[in-house]
Design an enzyme around this catalytic site. Structure first.
Site, PDB file in Angstrom:
ATOM      1  N   LYS A   1     -35.931  -2.249  48.534  1.00 26.12           N
ATOM      2  CA  LYS A   1     -35.721  -3.031  49.752  1.00 26.12           C
ATOM      3  C   LYS A   1     -34.806  -2.301  50.740  1.00 26.12           C
ATOM      4  O   LYS A   1     -34.940  -2.457  51.953  1.00 26.12           O
ATOM      5  CB  LYS A   1     -35.170  -4.405  49.398  1.00 26.12           C
ATOM      6  CG  LYS A   1     -36.171  -5.287  48.651  1.00 26.12           C
ATOM      7  CD  LYS A   1     -37.453  -5.493  49.452  1.00 26.12           C
ATOM      8  CE  LYS A   1     -38.387  -6.514  48.815  1.00 26.12           C
ATOM      9  NZ  LYS A   1     -39.596  -6.750  49.638  1.00 26.12           N
TER      10      LYS A   1
ATOM     11  N   ASP B   1     -54.615  -3.720  47.166  1.00 25.44           N
ATOM     12  CA  ASP B   1     -53.485  -3.183  46.415  1.00 25.44           C
ATOM     13  C   ASP B   1     -52.680  -2.341  47.387  1.00 25.44           C
ATOM     14  O   ASP B   1     -53.089  -1.235  47.749  1.00 25.44           O
ATOM     15  CB  ASP B   1     -53.988  -2.332  45.248  1.00 25.44           C
ATOM     16  CG  ASP B   1     -52.866  -1.691  44.446  1.00 25.44           C
ATOM     17  OD1 ASP B   1     -51.687  -1.815  44.845  1.00 25.44           O
ATOM     18  OD2 ASP B   1     -53.160  -1.044  43.421  1.00 25.44           O
TER      19      ASP B   1
ATOM     20  N   TYR C   1     -35.428  -2.855  42.420  1.00 29.19           N
ATOM     21  CA  TYR C   1     -35.753  -3.787  43.497  1.00 29.19           C
ATOM     22  C   TYR C   1     -34.833  -3.573  44.698  1.00 29.19           C
ATOM     23  O   TYR C   1     -35.294  -3.474  45.839  1.00 29.19           O
ATOM     24  CB  TYR C   1     -35.640  -5.222  43.001  1.00 29.19           C
ATOM     25  CG  TYR C   1     -35.961  -6.260  44.044  1.00 29.19           C
ATOM     26  CD1 TYR C   1     -37.282  -6.579  44.357  1.00 29.19           C
ATOM     27  CD2 TYR C   1     -34.949  -6.925  44.733  1.00 29.19           C
ATOM     28  CE1 TYR C   1     -37.582  -7.524  45.321  1.00 29.19           C
ATOM     29  CE2 TYR C   1     -35.238  -7.879  45.695  1.00 29.19           C
ATOM     30  CZ  TYR C   1     -36.563  -8.173  45.991  1.00 29.19           C
ATOM     31  OH  TYR C   1     -36.854  -9.108  46.960  1.00 29.19           O
TER      32      TYR C   1
END
Length: 263
Positions: free
Chosen positions: A170, A65, A166
């Site tokens: 990034k 993980d 998201y």
């Protein structure tokens, strides 16, 4: 592209998110190039199965993980015990969203839990893996040391068909990678980023809103090359970045996006 010789030890590559998608495509490429692959994934069974199918010998899968500090430490330790110290790290573990329905979440609809989970996997996960590799180097040079992170066109252009969580995660990966490139340079470790555009993966299809049938991507008309990319095209970019031929490339972002962002 050959990355080892008969007189040199096989380099060990740890690929997070390596059991599927872009991570698996890259693992196949690096295995074909002569590296020993450690596939780290939340799904242990898939990681082990994928590793068993790679060309060559000595590959294996393990559960990791990337958002959990102890799990990342254990993954690197297991890799070292079973194959040797990791000299190549490719950070492919990532999620688009925790939302059950495909399509872009508007910023006003993003919960704090959604934001935190996406950041935990994409940004924190990359940080923990990079930090662990640098810590394990112990200040000593790593022969042909390579780190490749995975950003996105969404992190460069502001979302498009991906939401704020998201895209921001990034963007964080892009900045993190540049800092890491400066700090790792004295160890002989290069740090570079691949920024995919629309690539034919299950994650891309999660950006397509319900009601659009089997359509894989809503914005193909905006791609100058007129198509979505293939996972193998990302793998090829990573294959170059981790090769000895890329020893003088660090802090770079390689855009693989069909021309959607030109600079």
């Amino acid at each position: 592209m050959t990355t080892t010789t008969s007189n040199s030890p096989r380099r060990v590559a740890l690929v997070t998110g390596g059991a599927s998608g872009l991570g698996l495509a890259t693992a196949r490429r690096l295995a074909a190039d002569g590296l020993t692959l450690v596939l780290a994934d939340l799904n242990l069974a898939r990681a082990q199965s994928a590793a068993a199918e790679l060309p060559g010998a000595g590959h294996f899968g393990l559960r990791c993980d990337v958002g959990d500090e102890a799990s990342v430490r254990e993954a690197f330790a297991s890799a070292a015990d079973r194959a040797g110290e990791v000299s190549v790290l490719a950070c492919f573990a990532g999620i688009l969203s925790t939302a059950p329905q495909p399509g872009r979440l508007a910023t006003i609809d993003i919960s704090l839990d959604e934001w935190d989970r996406v950041m935990q996997v994409n940004a924190r996960g990359s940080f923990l893996c990079i930090r662990e590799m640098l810590r394990r180097a112990g200040g000593r040079p790593v022969p042909h040391g390579r780190i490749v992170t995975v950003a996105s066109l969404a992190g460069q252009m502001g979302g498009m068909q991906s939401g704020a969580a998201y895209s921001a995660s990034k963007g964080a990966v892009l900045a993190l990678s540049k800092v890491a490139a400066r700090e790792a340079a004295s160890l002989g470790i290069t740090v570079n980023t691949v920024a995919p555009g629309p690539i034919d993966t299950p994650m891309l299809q999660l950006t397509v809103p319900p009601g659009n049938g089997d359509q894989k991507y809503m914005g193909t008309a905006a791609v100058p090359l007129g198509r979505i990319g293939l996972p193998e095209e990302i793998a090829a970019a990573v294959g170059y970045l981790v090769s000895p031929d890329a020893a003088f490339v660090t802090g770079a972002t390689i855009d693989v996006n069909g021309g959607m962002l030109m600079r």
